[in-house]
Design a protein around this motif. Structure first.
Motif, PDB file in Angstrom:
ATOM      1  N   PHE A 144       0.812  -1.211   0.000  1.00 10.78           N
ATOM      2  CA  PHE A 144       0.000   0.000   0.000  1.00 10.78           C
ATOM      3  C   PHE A 144       0.852   1.270   0.000  1.00 10.78           C
ATOM      4  O   PHE A 144       0.336   2.359  -0.199  1.00 10.78           O
ATOM      5  N   TYR A 145       2.133   1.132   0.238  1.00  5.20           N
ATOM      6  CA  TYR A 145       3.027   2.283   0.379  1.00  5.20           C
ATOM      7  C   TYR A 145       3.088   3.073  -0.927  1.00  5.20           C
ATOM      8  O   TYR A 145       3.538   2.557  -1.952  1.00  5.20           O
ATOM      9  N   PRO A 146       2.643   4.339  -0.926  1.00  2.00           N
ATOM     10  CA  PRO A 146       2.536   5.103  -2.174  1.00  2.00           C
ATOM     11  C   PRO A 146       3.859   5.440  -2.847  1.00  2.00           C
ATOM     12  O   PRO A 146       3.869   5.760  -4.028  1.00  2.00           O
ATOM     13  N   GLN A 147       4.964   5.350  -2.138  1.00  2.00           N
ATOM     14  CA  GLN A 147       6.264   5.650  -2.746  1.00  2.00           C
ATOM     15  C   GLN A 147       6.965   4.401  -3.272  1.00  2.00           C
ATOM     16  O   GLN A 147       8.103   4.474  -3.734  1.00  2.00           O
ATOM     17  N   LEU A 148       6.289   3.261  -3.219  1.00  2.00           N
ATOM     18  CA  LEU A 148       6.859   2.014  -3.701  1.00  2.00           C
ATOM     19  C   LEU A 148       6.926   2.065  -5.232  1.00  2.00           C
ATOM     20  O   LEU A 148       5.893   2.106  -5.906  1.00  2.00           O
ATOM     21  N   THR A 149       8.118   2.062  -5.772  1.00  2.00           N
ATOM     22  CA  THR A 149       8.278   2.223  -7.223  1.00  2.00           C
ATOM     23  C   THR A 149       7.844   0.989  -8.009  1.00  2.00           C
ATOM     24  O   THR A 149       7.607   1.085  -9.215  1.00  2.00           O
TER      25      THR A 149
ATOM     26  N   HIS B 173      -4.756   6.564  -2.776  1.00  2.00           N
ATOM     27  CA  HIS B 173      -3.950   5.605  -2.031  1.00  2.00           C
ATOM     28  C   HIS B 173      -4.636   5.130  -0.756  1.00  2.00           C
ATOM     29  O   HIS B 173      -5.434   5.845  -0.165  1.00  2.00           O
ATOM     30  N   VAL B 174      -4.291   3.929  -0.352  1.00  2.00           N
ATOM     31  CA  VAL B 174      -4.713   3.385   0.937  1.00  2.00           C
ATOM     32  C   VAL B 174      -3.716   3.896   1.969  1.00  2.00           C
ATOM     33  O   VAL B 174      -2.513   3.823   1.754  1.00  2.00           O
ATOM     34  N   GLU B 175      -4.211   4.445   3.060  1.00  2.00           N
ATOM     35  CA  GLU B 175      -3.370   4.999   4.120  1.00  2.00           C
ATOM     36  C   GLU B 175      -3.431   4.072   5.334  1.00  2.00           C
ATOM     37  O   GLU B 175      -4.412   4.091   6.079  1.00  2.00           O
ATOM     38  N   PRO B 176      -2.406   3.235   5.546  1.00  6.19           N
ATOM     39  CA  PRO B 176      -2.451   2.266   6.646  1.00  6.19           C
ATOM     40  C   PRO B 176      -2.683   2.892   8.021  1.00  6.19           C
ATOM     41  O   PRO B 176      -3.280   2.256   8.887  1.00  6.19           O
TER      42      PRO B 176
END
Length: 188
Positions: free
Chosen positions: A43-48, A83-86
């Protein structure tokens, strides 16, 4: 990290029971399952390598139109989502509700979940590179909501588009979810 594990499990359970509409969507399900299983935090939005996202499809009260907004960065009309925000969202449905409220300004009392509260569609699409951030896939779970209170939207940035018009759009991803929404509304 416990919340991320719960979100991963919730999403994997949903995908295990999901019935894809066609071979394209079946391949998306397999891709998303493999992606979730391979990432510590998908879910991490900066995951390339990409990340899990949600879309919110808002039907009008007549169930004939879907509200789109003009996405400045992508220069096109799109459904709502993000995005999903954990740290904020317990699951992807809650993320879709939050995104819909943030992007439309509606309160949670202005709309309801349409159907069973499960995503109606699954899509994987490439987001173009922006600045230092490379192009990356969004693994998108799409939920449907229905407006239950009248609402006005700025016509420059929001547009109600008839479902029947969306069935003819060039974007196969939008056509697919429009077909599914059309089927749901006809069954009601």
């Amino acid at each position: 990290m416990m919340r991320v594990e719960q979100q991963k499990q919730f999403t994997l359970e949903f995908l295990k029971a999901y019935h894809p509409a066609d071979e394209v969507e079946r391949a998306y399900v397999q891709e998303v399952v493999a992606f979730i299983q391979s990432q510590e935090n998908p879910f991490y939005p900066q995951l390339t390598a990409g990340h899990i996202t949600v879309s919110s499809i808002l039907l009008d009260q007549s169930q004939q139109n879907i509200l789109f907004h003009y996405h400045q960065k992508l220069d096109r009309w799109l459904q709502f989502g993000g995005h999903v925000e954990p740290d904020q969202d317990f699951n992807t449905l809650q993320a879709a509700i939050r995104e819909l409220m943030e992007e439309t300004g509606l309160s949670v009392t202005a709309f309801s979940v349409f159907g069973e509260g499960e995503p109606i569609d699954l899509d994987v699409h490439l987001i173009p590179a922006r600045g230092e951030f490379p192009a990356h896939p969004h693994h998108d779970l799409r939920y449907v909501f229905k407006l239950i209170l009248p609402a006005k939207f700025d016509e420059k940035t929001f547009r109600w588009i008839p479902i029947e018009e969306l069935l003819a759009w060039e974007d196969a991803s939008i056509q697919r979810f429009a077909q599914k929404v059309f089927g749901l509304t006809q069954a009601q």
